[in-house]
Scaffold this motif. Structure first.
Motif, PDB file in Angstrom:
ATOM      1  N   THR A  49      55.848 174.108 -30.704  1.00  0.00           N
ATOM      2  CA  THR A  49      55.172 173.191 -29.800  1.00  0.00           C
ATOM      3  C   THR A  49      53.689 173.116 -30.123  1.00  0.00           C
ATOM      4  N   SER A  51      50.107 170.868 -29.120  1.00  0.00           N
ATOM      5  CA  SER A  51      49.537 169.933 -28.156  1.00  0.00           C
ATOM      6  C   SER A  51      49.307 168.562 -28.793  1.00  0.00           C
ATOM      7  N   CYS A  60      42.932 175.109 -31.433  1.00  0.00           N
ATOM      8  CA  CYS A  60      43.972 175.990 -31.943  1.00  0.00           C
ATOM      9  C   CYS A  60      43.711 176.345 -33.407  1.00  0.00           C
ATOM     10  N   TRP A 307      53.551 183.756 -27.452  1.00  0.00           N
ATOM     11  CA  TRP A 307      52.890 182.478 -27.146  1.00  0.00           C
ATOM     12  C   TRP A 307      51.441 182.552 -27.601  1.00  0.00           C
ATOM     13  N   GLY A 311      46.722 176.375 -24.874  1.00  0.00           N
ATOM     14  CA  GLY A 311      47.924 175.618 -24.609  1.00  0.00           C
ATOM     15  C   GLY A 311      49.144 176.467 -24.357  1.00  0.00           C
ATOM     16  N   TRP A 312      49.101 177.766 -24.759  1.00  0.00           N
ATOM     17  CA  TRP A 312      50.220 178.679 -24.581  1.00  0.00           C
ATOM     18  C   TRP A 312      51.528 178.068 -25.087  1.00  0.00           C
ATOM     19  N   SER A 313      51.543 177.743 -26.393  1.00  0.00           N
ATOM     20  CA  SER A 313      52.738 177.197 -27.045  1.00  0.00           C
ATOM     21  C   SER A 313      53.522 178.327 -27.703  1.00  0.00           C
TER      22      SER A 313
END
Length: 352
Positions: A49, A51, A60, A307, A311-313
């Protein structure tokens, strides 16, 4: 004579052509393998994932130590590169040890604050607890526990080391949590305040505060100097099973029976992110100990996940337990991940 020379020429041409053909086929096979490998990398990268906000994508890339923009690169190309960079940065993990000692399901495990990869140099490296109320101390140069902490008469859900390494916190289903002095192995603090069982406990990095998560769906922050609750966090729809301070000191993560993980900003006293983390209740959350850029979650769907912020993807899934993941922890140097499960085993994962 002419026929012989003609035959030799044909044979020579045949072997020469065959050799060139084989070399060409090898080059084509290598090229095909490279193309397939690149295709597989991009396929895996698309599963990560990323953003759609270009500002978050740049942030990121900066966090990953990569250039935020390449010459001629647009937002779409930058987003794809961000996914590939995340893929390259994710370490593979290898199981290195399985330990057994509790007679019932293992509830939690925690590394000593000074534990490193040279684990055998310390007398005590980890603490663990089980649903029968037992608490055990471990040294990883032995396959057996080195000490027991006695005093709980009900289920002990979690164990947590104070940053000093001298004190150990435990939470209990009698609606309280306790602090133990390991030098004398005595209880020195007994705190009450939750209306139901206290499931998890974590200490602030400077050692002045403690955070607790309860089966009443609330989180509390305590001042250890006064013994008072100074903050009340409300937002989860079901029980809170895990709580963890970020190394930055002002972020706090909680995992709940509503299958989500929430990240709170203590300065603003509000929830910043809600992560739909798992397909079953989230049993454990842990920030990366160095800078907090990564967050680990474990759940009753038998897996743990890594994660990344912002954004904690999702980055990595750790699968291997045959039962629910009850707890997890990272060593202070970030090189080891420990998970424990209803399958009555610990698993240690090492970054290769």
């Amino acid at each position: 004579m002419k026929e012989s020379l003609l035959f030799s020429s044909v044979i020579s041409f045949f072997f020469l052509s065959s050799g060139e053909s084989m070399e060409m086929e090898e080059r084509v096979s290598e090229r095909q393998a490279e193309v397939l490998a690149e295709f597989e990398r991009r396929k895996r990268a698309r599963q990560i994932t990323v953003s759609t906000d270009d500002v978050e994508v740049k942030a990121c890339l900066r966090a990953l130590g990569e250039p935020i923009t390449l010459f001629g690169e647009g937002p779409a190309e930058r987003r794809e590169r961000s996914g590939l960079c995340k893929l390259w940065k994710v370490p593979d993990c290898t199981l290195v040890r399985t330990l057994r000692g509790h007679n019932t399901n293992v509830g939690a495990i925690s590394f000593h604050p000074q534990a490193t990869l040279t684990l055998e140099e310390s007398d005590v490296n980890m603490a663990s607890c089980a649903v029968d109320g037992s608490v055990k101390l471990w040294s990883l140069d032995s396959d057996e526990p080195v000490a027991d902490i006695e005093g709980h008469s009900m289920r002990v859900a979690r164990v947590a080391w104070h940053p000093s390494g001298r004190f150990l916190g435990t939470t209990c289903y009698d609606n309280s949590w306790r602090l133990w002095d390991l030098e004398v192995q005595e209880e020195i603090l007994h705190q009450e305040g939750h209306s139901k069982g206290v499931h998890d406990l974590h200490f602030h990095p400077d050692g002045s505060l403690a955070g607790t998560g309860g089966l009443d769906a609330f989180a509390r922050v305590w001042d250890l100097r006064t013994g008072r609750c100074i903050m009340f966090l409300e937002g989860h729809h079901k029980e809170i099973y895990s709580i963890n301070f970020s190394p930055n000191g002002f972020h706090l993560a909680t995992g709940s029976g509503d299958n989500t993980c929430k990240v709170w900003d203590l300065r603003q006293r509000r929830c910043m992110y809600t992560i739909p983390a798992h397909e079953n209740l989230v049993s454990s959350v842990k920030f990366q100990p160095n800078d907090g850029h990564f967050l680990l979650t474990g759940a009753y769907d038998n897996i743990a996940k890594v994660w990344t912020h912002p954004g904690w993807s999702p980055l990595k899934t750790l699968a291997g337990h045959e039962g629910k993941v009850m707890g997890l922890d990272l060593s202070p140097d970030g090189q080891l991940i420990a998970t424990c499960s209803y399958d009555r085993t610990f698993k240690l994962w090492m970054a290769e």
